[in-house]
Design an enzyme around this catalytic site. Structure first.
Site, PDB file in Angstrom:
ATOM      1  CD  GLU A  80      -4.112   5.553   4.021  1.00  0.00           C
ATOM      2  OE1 GLU A  80      -5.635   5.302   4.016  1.00  0.00           O
ATOM      3  OE2 GLU A  80      -4.786   5.484   3.513  1.00  0.00           O
ATOM      4  CG  HIS A 132     -11.545  -2.014   8.585  1.00  0.00           C
ATOM      5  ND1 HIS A 132     -11.740  -0.335   8.345  1.00  0.00           N
ATOM      6  CD2 HIS A 132     -10.989  -1.508   9.648  1.00  0.00           C
ATOM      7  CE1 HIS A 132     -11.913   0.231   9.238  1.00  0.00           C
ATOM      8  NE2 HIS A 132     -11.325   0.107   9.961  1.00  0.00           N
ATOM      9  CE  LYS A 176      -3.761  -2.332   2.682  1.00  0.00           C
ATOM     10  NZ  LYS A 176      -5.114  -3.220   2.509  1.00  0.00           N
ATOM     11  NE  ARG A 212      -7.299  -9.796  -4.672  1.00  0.00           N
ATOM     12  CZ  ARG A 212      -8.655  -9.280  -4.294  1.00  0.00           C
ATOM     13  NH1 ARG A 212      -9.699  -9.046  -5.127  1.00  0.00           N
ATOM     14  NH2 ARG A 212      -8.551  -7.813  -3.201  1.00  0.00           N
TER      15      ARG A 212
HETATM   16  P1  ADP Z   1      -7.683  -4.008   2.836  1.00  0.00           P
HETATM   17  O1  ADP Z   1      -6.938  -3.902   1.441  1.00  0.00           O
HETATM   18  O2  ADP Z   1      -7.338  -4.574   3.941  1.00  0.00           O
HETATM   19  O3  ADP Z   1      -9.349  -4.083   2.389  1.00  0.00           O
HETATM   20  P2  ADP Z   1      -8.272  -0.563   2.348  1.00  0.00           P
HETATM   21  O4  ADP Z   1      -7.107  -0.212   2.459  1.00  0.00           O
HETATM   22  O5  ADP Z   1      -8.585  -1.580   1.489  1.00  0.00           O
HETATM   23  O6  ADP Z   1      -7.696  -2.727   2.983  1.00  0.00           O
HETATM   24  O7  ADP Z   1      -9.553  -0.135   3.177  1.00  0.00           O
HETATM   25  C1  ADP Z   1     -10.199  -1.142   3.740  1.00  0.00           C
HETATM   26  C2  ADP Z   1     -11.293  -0.560   4.460  1.00  0.00           C
HETATM   27  O8  ADP Z   1     -11.463   0.516   5.270  1.00  0.00           O
HETATM   28  C3  ADP Z   1     -12.468   0.902   3.474  1.00  0.00           C
HETATM   29  O9  ADP Z   1     -12.833   0.388   2.568  1.00  0.00           O
HETATM   30  C4  ADP Z   1     -12.941   1.615   4.291  1.00  0.00           C
HETATM   31  O10 ADP Z   1     -14.040   1.463   4.746  1.00  0.00           O
HETATM   32  C5  ADP Z   1     -12.019   1.767   5.646  1.00  0.00           C
HETATM   33  N1  ADP Z   1     -10.451   2.621   4.871  1.00  0.00           N
HETATM   34  C6  ADP Z   1      -9.612   2.542   4.270  1.00  0.00           C
HETATM   35  N2  ADP Z   1      -8.566   3.809   4.548  1.00  0.00           N
HETATM   36  C7  ADP Z   1      -9.446   4.563   5.638  1.00  0.00           C
HETATM   37  C8  ADP Z   1      -9.016   5.899   6.164  1.00  0.00           C
HETATM   38  N3  ADP Z   1      -8.099   6.864   5.750  1.00  0.00           N
HETATM   39  N4  ADP Z   1     -10.828   6.045   6.456  1.00  0.00           N
HETATM   40  C9  ADP Z   1     -11.640   5.438   7.368  1.00  0.00           C
HETATM   41  N5  ADP Z   1     -11.522   4.952   6.368  1.00  0.00           N
HETATM   42  C10 ADP Z   1     -10.073   4.392   6.293  1.00  0.00           C
END
Ligand code: ADP
Length: 664
Positions: free
Chosen positions: A200, A235, A116, A297
């Site tokens: 973040e 999440h 990431k 993917r």
């Molecule tokens: P993963 O790869 O584990 O799925 P992501 O980075 O895609 O993780 O994030 C998964 C979820 O977490 C997002 O869909 C969102 O709901 C929440 N999320 C991620 N980053 C943030 C953020 N900066 N602020 C609030 N919620 C977040």
């Protein structure tokens, strides 16, 4: 086009890929572990190879075995599905080396987006907006804490190698930062072998909106519009939809362009998803969406895109991987109507969404109403080795309202016995006011969790039918076995019997008196109601009670009965009359492993006073951490496990002192 492909996956996605391959006249090769010898994907494929024992690192993750299976079978290409080896660049290189095509992007595209932090840096360079935060190399805990202060709380700590919601911790208060950092690192290390993190800004009212992209090996890239995956728990996505509610056309265009730019920046070919997070504290705005990550993917939720665009994304993947140009240009793509997907899982929502295992004694999926992508059949087992997904229920309608109504109807028509599921929780979501209006954000489920997992009381009719079934009185009158018929209907017709049921943790002895002609008087609390069994068709019953004719299904599992009625499933236990009421008495005094797993952390010590809901242990199961809490206020008596111990489900981990002892 390929003539034969191997699917390096299992479950619903393997079945889904095999379906498209068959339609295109491509032969299919499955692989399977010991646990999957009789699985649906194996039965569907033209041939199959055993690749090892149940644990994934001894089977589905074994690159050598999979390549060997390709060699022996003559498969020209491998579809990786999602999860497992789908985003492993070493796998892609090993296939390249062996002269086998990978149905997905190049190893270098996967590497560019694999972490990431690096992906965010790359996207920043390509002019794609990213979430404010720190994604550098310095991993010193104090430095990271200082960065969090700079970013401003709340912050989100993410394992840089994370996925599936694992390795993520939200921190609201600086004093909790270090503990959260330790937790995120531990989970990152356990799941991905990488404990490094990024920080973040945590957006407090976000929506997760992602864009489906596709590239080919001729330099073309297009997007297939958005999916809204804001309905999440921990999440993880629960219900996804396409398009996104209230999406302004201008924002859709901006996001689509940004996503195509992202794909082009890494010469992407195949199916990919650019995940964005939109800050909706002031509604959806074109300047308030940020790149989160790219999944290189096919996504679990790709079917919603298929239903609104009419395209088969697996077919696109196969065409692109075999060297064809993209089947359509951006101008030729359009969408219509609305689609939803709900993920039906074997998990116990009221018990903290614990993954469940069990045999699917009865499984009726709503295929008449919905598209159902499933990798299991009636009689199959949900094991602790793999993701406990039972099916994806996917619907399409002309409008959002129509589609959501269809989703609810489909969920209500879903019947699973032998294993708890989240079906009631999914139905409750469909009925949720905010969600019905399209007013979604990622915090919706958490805010209204209690209401969403509320378990309705078992209705009197269900209790009565369970009692009749427990006594064997719901069998057909003219059965093939004359003795059964006699036993059920005649011999003791004048007598009374008692059915011992366990309903919502309480044992109840229900008195049943047989009247004439399949009519029974059932004592329910203070009243007696008369039930007439009008018709029996397998597990389906038509009955009459006080002039009200209704239908239900009663399915017997090992130790319980499940009654399906009006879209609800009620499970009642059939306790052994000879055993004491141990469960009920003991439950409050013990912490029991709800599933097989590894005792990761023990917070408590013998003799310590604890309060109800205080976290006592962390159990790691299916790569997720589950916090087990104190069932009541009390003092810890015996601590029966130690950190690092592997336990089976039902193991008593810790016992509280009996209340009388504790008081003494
Ligand atoms: P993963 O790869 O584990 O799925 P992501 O980075 O895609 O993780 O994030 C998964 C979820 O977490 C997002 O869909 C969102 O709901 C929440 N999320 C991620 N980053 C943030 C953020 N900066 N602020 C609030 N919620 C977040």
């Amino acid at each position: 086009m390929f003539k034969k492909i191997l699917i390096a996956n299992r479950g619903e996605i393997a079945c889904r890929v095999i379906g498209t391959a068959k339609r295109l006249g491509i032969r299919t090769v499955a692989v399977y572990s010991d646990a999957d010898a009789n699985a649906k994907h194996v039965a569907m494929a033209d041939e199959a190879f055993h690749i090892g024992p149940a644990p994934v690192n001894e089977s589905y993750l074994r690159i050598g075995k999979i390549i060997e299976a390709c060699r022996i079978s003559g498969a020209e290409a491998v579809h990786p599905g999602y999860g497992f080896l789908s985003e492993n660049p070493d796998f892609v290189e090993a296939l390249d080396h062996a002269g086998i095509a990978f149905i997905g992007p190049s190893a270098s595209s996967i590497r560019a987006m694999g972490l990431k932090d690096a992906a965010k840096a790359l996207m920043e360079k390509a002019g794609v907006p990213v979430v404010p935060g720190y994604h550098g190399d310095n991993q010193d805990p104090d430095f990271l804490e200082a960065k969090a202060d700079e970013i401003g709380y709340p912050v989100l700590i993410k394992a840089r190698a994370g996925g599936g919601g694992k390795g993520m911790r939200r921190v609201d208060d600086p004093k909790d930062f270090q503990a959260a950092l330790t937790g995120a690192r531990r989970e990152g290390e356990a799941s991905f072998g990488d404990g490094r993190v990024l920080i973040e800004k945590y957006l407090t009212k976000p929506r997760h909106i992602e864009i489906q992209v596709f590239g080919d090996t001729h330099g073309n890239a297009v997007h297939l519009f958005e999916r809204d995956c804001s309905l999440q728990r921990r999440h993880q996505k629960v219900i996804e939809e396409a398009p996104a509610p209230d999406m302004p056309e201008e924002m859709r265009a901006a996001m689509g362009e940004a996503a195509v730019r992202a794909a082009k920046a890494i010469d992407y070919s195949g199916a990919g998803t650019i995940e964005f997070i939109a800050d909706v504290s002031e509604g959806l705005r074109s300047d308030r969406f940020f790149f989160m990550e790219m999944n290189t993917r096919l996504q679990v939720e790709h079917p919603v895109t298929e239903l609104i665009t009419g395209e088969d994304l697996v077919e696109w993947q196969l065409r692109v991987a075999s060297g064809e140009v993209l089947p359509k240009t951006q101008e030729q793509l359009s969408f219509s109507g609305w689609a939803f997907e709900a993920r039906l899982y074997a998990e116990d929502a009221p018990k903290g969404f614990l993954p469940a295992i069990g045999t699917l004694e009865h499984l009726a999926l709503p295929e008449a109403i919905a598209r159902v992508d499933s990798g299991v059949r009636s009689g199959d087992e949900i094991t602790p080795y793999y993701d406990p997904m039972i099916a994806k229920v996917i619907v399409h309608g002309p409008t959002r309202d129509a589609a959501l109504g269809k989703l609810l109807a489909a969920l209500e028509a879903t019947e699973v016995a032998g294993c708890v599921t989240n079906a009631a929780f999914l139905s409750a979501l469909c009925r949720h006011d905010g969600f019905s209006k399209g007013d979604v954000d990622t915090g919706l489920i958490d805010r209204d969790l209690e209401q969403l997992i509320e378990e309705p009381d078992v209705p009197e009719d269900a209790v009565a039918l369970a009692a009749l079934a427990a006594l064997g009185l719901t069998r057909p009158a003219e059965g093939s076995d004359p003795f059964e018929t006699l036993a059920g209907w005649r011999i003791w017709s004048a007598s009374r019997q008692f059915a011992l049921l366990e309903i919502a943790g309480d044992r109840r002895d229900i008195e049943v008196r047989a009247l004439e002609n399949r009519r029974f008087a059932v004592h329910l609390d203070a009243k007696v109601k008369t039930y007439e069994i009008v018709q029996v068709d397998g597990p389906a019953l038509t009955y009459d009670c006080d002039g009200h004719r209704a239908r239900a299904k009663v399915i017997a599992g090992g130790q319980d009965l499940t009654v399906f009625q009006n879209g609800h499933a009620f499970t009642v236990g059939l306790p052994d009359r000879l055993s004491g009421d141990e469960d009920a008495a003991g439950a409050g005094d013990q912490v029991i492993a709800p599933m097989p797993g590894l005792v990761k952390v023990v917070f408590a010590e013998a003799g310590e006073d604890v309060t109800k809901d205080q976290p006592l242990l962390i159990l790691e199961a299916m790569k997720m951490e589950h916090t087990l809490k104190a069932p009541r206020d009390g003092t810890i008596g015996d601590l029966l496990v130690a950190e690092g111990e592997q336990v089976t489900d039902g193991t008593v981990l810790l016992a509280l002192k009996e209340e009388a002892d504790a008081a003494a």
